[in-house]
Structures are given as C-alpha cells and as structure tokens.
Design an enzyme around this catalytic site. Structure first.
Site, PDB file in Angstrom:
ATOM      1  N   CYS A   2      25.351 -19.304  10.947  1.00 29.77           N
ATOM      2  CA  CYS A   2      26.618 -19.455  10.478  1.00 29.77           C
ATOM      3  C   CYS A   2      27.670 -19.397  11.575  1.00 29.77           C
ATOM      4  O   CYS A   2      27.049 -18.668  12.453  1.00 29.77           O
ATOM      5  CB  CYS A   2      27.270 -18.415   9.481  1.00 29.77           C
ATOM      6  N   ARG A  50      28.683 -23.381   7.732  1.00 26.76           N
ATOM      7  CA  ARG A  50      27.535 -22.462   6.872  1.00 26.76           C
ATOM      8  C   ARG A  50      26.163 -22.828   6.903  1.00 26.76           C
ATOM      9  O   ARG A  50      25.902 -24.069   7.038  1.00 26.76           O
ATOM     10  CB  ARG A  50      27.998 -22.611   5.683  1.00 26.76           C
ATOM     11  N   LEU A  51      25.291 -21.796   7.336  1.00 29.03           N
ATOM     12  CA  LEU A  51      24.080 -21.809   7.188  1.00 29.03           C
ATOM     13  C   LEU A  51      23.883 -20.583   5.843  1.00 29.03           C
ATOM     14  O   LEU A  51      23.707 -19.584   6.137  1.00 29.03           O
ATOM     15  CB  LEU A  51      23.307 -21.367   7.980  1.00 29.03           C
ATOM     16  N   ALA A  52      23.878 -21.233   4.779  1.00 26.13           N
ATOM     17  CA  ALA A  52      23.887 -20.382   3.473  1.00 26.13           C
ATOM     18  C   ALA A  52      22.435 -19.475   3.247  1.00 26.13           C
ATOM     19  O   ALA A  52      21.316 -19.922   3.540  1.00 26.13           O
ATOM     20  CB  ALA A  52      24.077 -21.028   2.061  1.00 26.13           C
ATOM     21  N   VAL A  54      22.576 -16.486   1.272  1.00 23.93           N
ATOM     22  CA  VAL A  54      22.779 -15.791  -0.365  1.00 23.93           C
ATOM     23  C   VAL A  54      23.885 -16.332  -0.951  1.00 23.93           C
ATOM     24  O   VAL A  54      24.921 -16.537  -0.476  1.00 23.93           O
ATOM     25  CB  VAL A  54      23.256 -14.118  -0.134  1.00 23.93           C
ATOM     26  N   GLU A  78      24.559 -10.708   7.394  1.00 21.12           N
ATOM     27  CA  GLU A  78      23.916 -10.246   6.181  1.00 21.12           C
ATOM     28  C   GLU A  78      24.196  -8.627   5.789  1.00 21.12           C
ATOM     29  O   GLU A  78      24.227  -7.863   6.638  1.00 21.12           O
ATOM     30  CB  GLU A  78      22.426 -10.359   6.162  1.00 21.12           C
ATOM     31  N   ASP A  98      26.531 -11.651  -0.485  1.00 25.97           N
ATOM     32  CA  ASP A  98      26.761 -10.483  -0.094  1.00 25.97           C
ATOM     33  C   ASP A  98      28.155 -10.019   0.660  1.00 25.97           C
ATOM     34  O   ASP A  98      28.451  -8.868   0.622  1.00 25.97           O
ATOM     35  CB  ASP A  98      25.562 -10.291   0.873  1.00 25.97           C
TER      36      ASP A  98
HETATM   37  N1  LIG Z   1      24.419 -17.193   7.947  1.00 28.43           N
HETATM   38  C1  LIG Z   1      25.150 -16.344   7.582  1.00 28.43           C
HETATM   39  O1  LIG Z   1      25.890 -15.642   8.386  1.00 28.43           O
HETATM   40  C2  LIG Z   1      25.229 -16.220   5.933  1.00 28.43           C
HETATM   41  C3  LIG Z   1      26.600 -15.609   5.678  1.00 28.43           C
HETATM   42  C4  LIG Z   1      26.233 -15.051   4.120  1.00 28.43           C
HETATM   43  N2  LIG Z   1      25.542 -13.966   4.298  1.00 28.43           N
HETATM   44  C5  LIG Z   1      25.745 -16.212   3.218  1.00 28.43           C
HETATM   45  O2  LIG Z   1      24.972 -15.944   2.817  1.00 28.43           O
HETATM   46  O3  LIG Z   1      26.478 -16.949   3.298  1.00 28.43           O
END
Ligand SMILES: NC(=O)CC[C@H](N)C(=O)O
Length: 367
Positions: A2, A50-52, A54, A78, A98
């Site tokens: 992210c 974004r890299l999802a 959660v 996280e 999260d």
């Molecule tokens: N890659 C991240 O920083 C993820 C951010 C957040 N925890 C999410 O899941 O989207």
C-alpha cells in the site's frame, strides 16, 4: 504494501502536477487507487494505492465512516489488536478492516492516545476537517516507511516513498526538508485557513525497552523472569501467529539462513493449527546457484517438502536490473536503508497479476 500520499498547502497545485507525483508510488498498490480533495481544506489532497490485506470490500482509503464524515484516514500497515481494542473500548466497526480502529481511537481517546495503543506495523495520516487537524504516526521500529516534506512556511507532504515528494520541492520557494518520519513518534498539526499547517505537538511515544500501552499479545505475566530462552521462543512464535491476520494467502521469504528458516517453520506450524486451507508457499531470491538458493533448497528438502519453492528473481528478472530499481523506497540505492529482497517481491507482486494472491511473511518486515 500500500502507498499513502498527502499534500497540504502547496501554492500552485495543478491537478496534473498532483497526479504526476501521486503516480510515483503506483507500484505499491496494484489493486485500486483513490485521490481525494475536500473543499473544506484549501490545497489539501489525500491519495492511496491499495494492496488489500484485510477486508477487500470495504477497506478502501482514504477511509471515511458515515458516523464520522469529517475524518479521512490513510494507513499503510496492519493493526494486529484491532479486534481486542474494539472489544475493550466498545467500538462499533463499520468495516472489517483493521485500520478502522485508528478512527475510533481518535474520536474516543483523543489524538494523544491513538498511536501508542496500536499493536502493529503502520504509517498513517488522519485528517480532521471539522477541527482542522492532521495526525501523523509511525510504528515503533519504522517497519512501514514514511517520508515527510516540510517547508518553513507550513507546506507539508507525506508519502510512503520519498520519490512521491521530491519533485514537489521544485515548486517550493521557501526552505524545505525531505526526510524519513521518525519511527515511534506522532505529530499533530493545525490546518490554517490558507491550507498551510502549523505543528502543534511532536511526541516520541516509544523508546526501545518500553512496555506496551496496549494489552500485549503475550501478557507480560506469562513471561519468565529467569528463562530468557523460553521467553524468546514464546514471543517469536506469537509474533508469527499474529501475522496470520489476513484475507489473502500467506507465504514466506526464505533465504535458507537461520532467521528465515525459523520463521518458515513457525509459520507452517501455526498455519496447520489454524487449518489454513492451502499449502504455505515460500519464495527464495537469488541467481543460479547463489548461496541463498542452495541453502533454501537444502532446507526445504530436509525439512518441509510441502513448501513450494520458486526462484523469483531468476525466473522473472534475470539480467533486468533496471526493471526493479524504480521500486526501491529511495530515489537512489542507499545502503542499509532499502531491503533488496522486499523490493524484488514488491515488483514481483506488482508484475504477476493473474494467479498470485499472497501475503508474504519475512523475518524483518512483513506484507
Ligand atoms: N497493504 C496495506 O497497507 C493494507 C492496509 C490495510 N491493513 C488493508 O488491509 O487494507
């Protein structure tokens, strides 16, 4: 991974200039991006790639909740104790992501009690347009990267990588500095009427050796006052376990050395206990028969035949150094700051889109 990016108070921000700089960190989030502006804050922009990890569905950022529409949150990271904090403080979550806990902590406990309550790896920026405040925080050891651009006259930028800010300096007439945001600290700013910022507080909330302010994953009274080896075993194992918190598949980077082999073994143990419905894959990086490849291969053969082995670098990047250099945090190679293996994985993940869907755990940083 992210990527987070925000800019406050720049004098002549054309939209194309904003986009060009925001675009510099596109590789950090291959799944979605969003750039937001609200007229309540003059020259204030927040961007996210974004890299999802959660909550793929509702966790997009800048996160805004219907109960608190004046708050905008960016966070790369996280937060392992978000469920525990939710229960302890009675927070009602809107998403399953999260990072939402940061908004609730800010609303219920105030800006001085957000960062120190988080058990996790993070870099965040929260903008409050009602009270005209910005809160920026980073995890105790700086696992998640964050850079900060500041000018003497109150222009402020933050970004996961310095290359998202460096070109903005060309437009700054006043004196400026661009540096890493200090790990284990948070800063609060007032947003002035012209969109510029004024530093209100800067707090180092954590020194190595301090006890956590939150209830620790392994309670302190579960640790021995005499048996250090047992404590290390318990804490290392717990550190791997809490990192299973993800909707994606978990994998691990493996060099075949002591640290990564230990982490891989603990990961496989916890994955079995958690009944994860897939086999753990491992990733080794090296060319030909480099020592890491030989050691990782040996380790897998002797210990964990079921781990999956792939020579990421050799397969995808042999002889193409120029293709991955742009993926380092810093604009140029800086010894001791960047971590080549993590960067290779970044590029690999950004590049291989169709069949991989994993979270990679390694011994120093995880994502
Ligand atoms: N890659 C991240 O920083 C993820 C951010 C957040 N925890 C999410 O899941 O989207």
């Amino acid at each position: 991974m992210c990527g987070i990016w925000a800019l406050f108070g720049l004098d002549v921000p054309s939209l194309s200039h904003i986009c060009k700089n925001f675009e510099q960190i596109t590789h950090r989030g291959p799944e979605a991006f969003k750039l937001e502006f609200d007229q309540a804050i003059k020259n204030g922009y927040l961007g996210f790639h974004r890299l999802a990890i959660v909550d793929n569905l509702q966790g997009m950022q800048p996160m805004r909740l219907y109960q608190y529409p004046h708050l905008f949150l960016l966070c790369n990271g996280e937060i392992y104790n978000y469920q525990k904090l939710g229960m302890e403080h009675g927070f009602t979550y809107t998403t399953h992501c999260d990072i939402e806990v940061i908004i609730h902590l800010y609303v219920h406990l105030g800006s001085n009690n957000v960062t120190r309550m988080l058990d996790g790896v993070f870099a965040f920026c929260l903008m409050d347009i009602k009270n005209r405040r910005i809160l920026i925080g980073r995890d105790p050891y700086g696992v998640r990267p964050l850079f900060q651009l500041q000018s003497d006259d109150g222009q402020l930028g933050i970004c996961s990588e310095s290359k998202g800010l460096i070109n903005i300096t060309k437009q700054m007439a006043s004196k400026w500095s661009l540096k890493p945001f200090q790990p284990g600290s948070y800063e609060e700013y007032e947003i002035l009427n012209d969109g510029r910022t004024k530093l209100l507080t800067k707090v180092n909330y954590y020194q190595p050796g301090d006890k956590a302010h939150f209830s620790a994953f392994v309670p302190y009274n579960n640790l021995s006052s005499t048996d250090v080896h047992e404590n290390i075993r318990k804490l290392l194992s717990a550190a791997v376990k809490k990192r299973l918190m993800t909707d994606r598949e978990v994998g691990c980077l493996l060099s075949g050395g002591l640290d990564s082999s230990l982490i891989a073994a603990l990961l496989v143990k916890h994955a079995k206990e958690a009944n994860l419905p897939y086999k753990i894959k491992s990733f080794a990086i090296g060319m030909g028969d480099s020592p890491d490849i030989i050691a990782a291969r040996q380790y897998l053969k002797n210990k964990y035949k079921f781990l999956y082995f792939r020579k990421v670098f050799e397969k995808h990047y042999g002889g193409q150094a120029e293709n991955f250099v742009p993926y380092f945090w810093m604009p140029r190679w800086t010894k001791g700051v960047s971590d080549p293996s993590a960067r290779f994985i970044t590029h690999y993940k950004a590049d291989v889109k169709n069949n991989e869907n994993e979270t990679v755990i390694k011994n120093t940083k995880n994502n």
